[in-house]
Design a protein around this motif. Structure first.
Motif, PDB file in Angstrom:
ATOM      1  N   GLY A 127      30.909  15.206   8.484  1.00  0.00           N
ATOM      2  CA  GLY A 127      29.640  15.036   9.177  1.00  0.00           C
ATOM      3  C   GLY A 127      29.767  14.142  10.392  1.00  0.00           C
ATOM      4  N   PRO A 128      28.672  13.972  11.089  1.00  0.00           N
ATOM      5  CA  PRO A 128      28.699  13.217  12.344  1.00  0.00           C
ATOM      6  C   PRO A 128      29.079  11.753  12.117  1.00  0.00           C
ATOM      7  N   VAL A 129      29.825  11.217  13.062  1.00  0.00           N
ATOM      8  CA  VAL A 129      30.252   9.827  12.999  1.00  0.00           C
ATOM      9  C   VAL A 129      29.224   8.957  13.718  1.00  0.00           C
ATOM     10  N   HIS A 142      28.787   6.291  15.854  1.00  0.00           N
ATOM     11  CA  HIS A 142      29.712   5.562  16.716  1.00  0.00           C
ATOM     12  C   HIS A 142      29.348   4.085  16.854  1.00  0.00           C
ATOM     13  N   GLU A 171      27.960   2.204  14.550  1.00  0.00           N
ATOM     14  CA  GLU A 171      28.391   1.552  13.321  1.00  0.00           C
ATOM     15  C   GLU A 171      29.913   1.378  13.317  1.00  0.00           C
ATOM     16  N   LEU A 172      30.578   2.444  13.715  1.00  0.00           N
ATOM     17  CA  LEU A 172      32.038   2.421  13.763  1.00  0.00           C
ATOM     18  C   LEU A 172      32.531   1.327  14.707  1.00  0.00           C
ATOM     19  N   ASP A 226      32.099  -1.976  13.070  1.00  0.00           N
ATOM     20  CA  ASP A 226      33.114  -2.165  12.030  1.00  0.00           C
ATOM     21  C   ASP A 226      34.454  -2.545  12.622  1.00  0.00           C
ATOM     22  N   LEU A 227      34.862  -1.730  13.584  1.00  0.00           N
ATOM     23  CA  LEU A 227      36.176  -1.952  14.186  1.00  0.00           C
ATOM     24  C   LEU A 227      36.227  -3.308  14.885  1.00  0.00           C
ATOM     25  N   HIS A 280      36.710  -6.038  12.418  1.00  0.00           N
ATOM     26  CA  HIS A 280      38.095  -6.085  11.935  1.00  0.00           C
ATOM     27  C   HIS A 280      39.026  -6.696  12.962  1.00  0.00           C
ATOM     28  N   LEU A 281      38.859  -6.238  14.189  1.00  0.00           N
ATOM     29  CA  LEU A 281      39.764  -6.702  15.230  1.00  0.00           C
ATOM     30  C   LEU A 281      39.559  -8.186  15.513  1.00  0.00           C
ATOM     31  N   THR A 329      34.727  -0.678  26.606  1.00  0.00           N
ATOM     32  CA  THR A 329      35.257  -0.774  25.250  1.00  0.00           C
ATOM     33  C   THR A 329      36.749  -0.523  25.158  1.00  0.00           C
ATOM     34  N   GLU A 369      40.293  -2.789  22.726  1.00  0.00           N
ATOM     35  CA  GLU A 369      41.412  -2.485  21.851  1.00  0.00           C
ATOM     36  C   GLU A 369      42.708  -2.958  22.480  1.00  0.00           C
TER      37      GLU A 369
END
Lengths: 292, 190
Positions: free
Chosen positions: B34-36, B38, B40-41, B44-45, B48-49, B163, B167
């Motif tokens: 299903g759709p991601v 983005h 929220e992702l 999350d990322l 973590h980073l 963005t 990373e």
């Protein structure tokens, strides 16, 4: 001489060839010791994950295998990527919607580890139907690396297969076919949750025996009978022969069930698959295609 | 243990052809679950980073986000002129296929290497702080300490602006992270 070297610069993939000096016992023993460090936790679905269930692993694994197949990745890439995925899921609770991104990141990394020309982030994103973006993939890559403690040199069943084959007294051509079949079994095992906790050496040995069985090579030489081969390989991997035998049977059962599924699938859908299925009826070489 | 890995050289014959470049089969291009989300992702990322950055900062006593040394750790940081370093630290990599992403990476890659190569591989990685002191002297002799090339600033700036460089900054970070395990078990990586 140097001029000749220049002549080799053609437009094919350049790859290292097997170094036979590494196919010795010392290396094998070290691999047997090392493989434990790369085992995922067997019950991460229960202990770590909240959203992810075994069925989803199967779905993402099948997709990853398809991508690796279509991109003609080296055989090792897919099992290695699955090892990364399992190890990540062993330590990090992951959302269902992030699972495909994780799978893509694992392929990305495995491809870089094993290939001369690795998969690109852009291509992998296309394979997710652009549901993820290259930027996200790169961030996920770093996260995976960090969670795996930057240790990506997992010992894979493929490493063991070479050792086993080098110990078998069979013709080169036969070896080639045997290797191909065994590698197919390894890929199949990587898609199946029941093999998550199996050490690479066990999967490799089980795959080699199953391949040997499937190819009916046993009759030529008594040392290659299933019984003797199982005993021989179980000694090498320091395991119980019964244990190896049950692994082999599990692999064969897995093959059978995925063939059955594939047949149902191909009957109801395309003719292209049906072709592959014909191939399969005599040899399991194309199981991976069918499995899809 | 990684030294044990066999380069399998995959003897299977079928794989020698180059990567297929045509468009991927549409049946394989699919979104599985299903759709991601983005947003929220991204959150999350980012979380973590950030966590990873903090860990790295603590272990290297270096503020990677602002490129400033932190006080009171095992390392003493000094600037070096990039001219004193082998040119592969500042040379652009062979292929720059994807424009923005790759170049972004390079800059920071470079810095990442600077920060850890000088400290980590100049000598044997320090197992304790006393060793670290002596190591500093040596590395100063050899090639001085790191000085960030001009590109550094762009990396820091762009980090805020979009963005994809986020990373980038963290790749930088974890590069140094990569070397951290070497300290405890130097044999492992080579």
């Amino acid at each position: 001489m140097e001029h000749q070297l220049l002549c080799c610069e053609v437009d094919t993939i350049r790859r290292a060839y097997q170094d036979v000096n590494l196919l010795n016992d010392r290396v094998l023993q070290t691999m047997l010791k090392a493989e434990e460090n790369y085992l995922p936790s067997p019950n991460y679905f229960k202990c770590v994950q909240k959203e992810i269930v075994p069925k989803m692993r199967k779905i993402v694994a099948t997709w990853m295998l398809e991508v690796c197949e279509e991109q003609k990745c080296e055989e090792e890439v897919f099992p290695l990527a699955m090892n990364f995925l399992d190890r990540f899921l062993s330590v990090e609770a992951t959302r269902k919607t992030t699972l495909q991104l994780l799978g893509a990141a694992c392929m990305f990394l495995a491809s870089k580890m094993k290939e001369t020309v690795p998969l690109t982030a852009e291509k992998l994103c296309i394979y997710t139907d652009n549901s993820i973006q290259p930027g996200e993939l790169l961030q996920m890559e770093v996260l995976v690396l960090s969670k795996l403690k930057w240790d990506l040199a997992s010992v894979t069943p493929h490493d063991f297969i070479e050792h086993f084959l080098s110990k078998l007294n069979i013709h080169h051509n036969t070896k080639q076919i045997l290797r191909k079949h065994a590698q197919t079994f390894v890929a199949l095992c990587a898609t199946d949750v029941n093999f998550i906790a199996s050490p690479s050496s066990m999967v490799a040995a089980g795959s080699v025996v199953a391949a040997m069985q499937g190819l009916y090579l046993k009759s030529q030489d008594s040392s290659l009978s299933a019984h003797n081969l199982t005993n021989f390989l179980s000694q090498i991997i320091r395991s119980d022969p019964d244990c190896l035998r049950s692994c082999q049977e599990q692999i064969e059962a897995l093959l059978e069930s995925s063939l059955r599924k594939a047949q149902q699938y191909s009957v109801s859908t395309e003719t292209k698959h049906a072709e592959e299925e014909v191939d399969l009826s005599c040899t399991p070489t194309d199981v991976r295609d069918i499995n899809i | 243990m990684s030294n044990v890995r066999l380069s399998n050289g995959s003897p299977t014959l079928e794989r020698t052809d180059a990567r297929v470049s045509e468009h991927p089969k549409p049946s394989i291009c699919r979104s599985l679950f299903g759709p991601v989300d983005h947003e929220e992702l991204k959150r999350d990322l980012k979380g973590h980073l950030q966590e990873m950055e903090e860990v790295a900062s603590a272990s290297w006593n270096f503020d990677f986000a602002n490129h400033k040394p932190l006080k009171g750790g095992r390392f003493k940081w000094e600037l070096v002129d990039c001219k004193d370093l082998p040119d592969f630290y500042s040379k652009p990599p062979r292929l720059s296929r994807s424009s923005t992403c790759t170049t972004g990476n390079n800059n920071v890659d470079l810095n990442g290497n600077h920060s850890c190569v000088v400290m980590g591989s100049a000598r044997q990685p320090p197992a304790d702080s006393e060793r670290c002191e002596s190591q500093m002297d040596c590395s100063e002799q050899c090639h001085g300490q790191r000085k960030r090339p001009a590109c550094n600033d762009t990396a820091t700036q762009s980090k805020r602006s979009h963005t994809s460089s986020d990373e980038v900054r963290c790749i930088n970070l974890t590069r140094s992270d990569e070397h951290t395990p070497r300290k405890s078990s130097p044999k492992r990586q080579t």
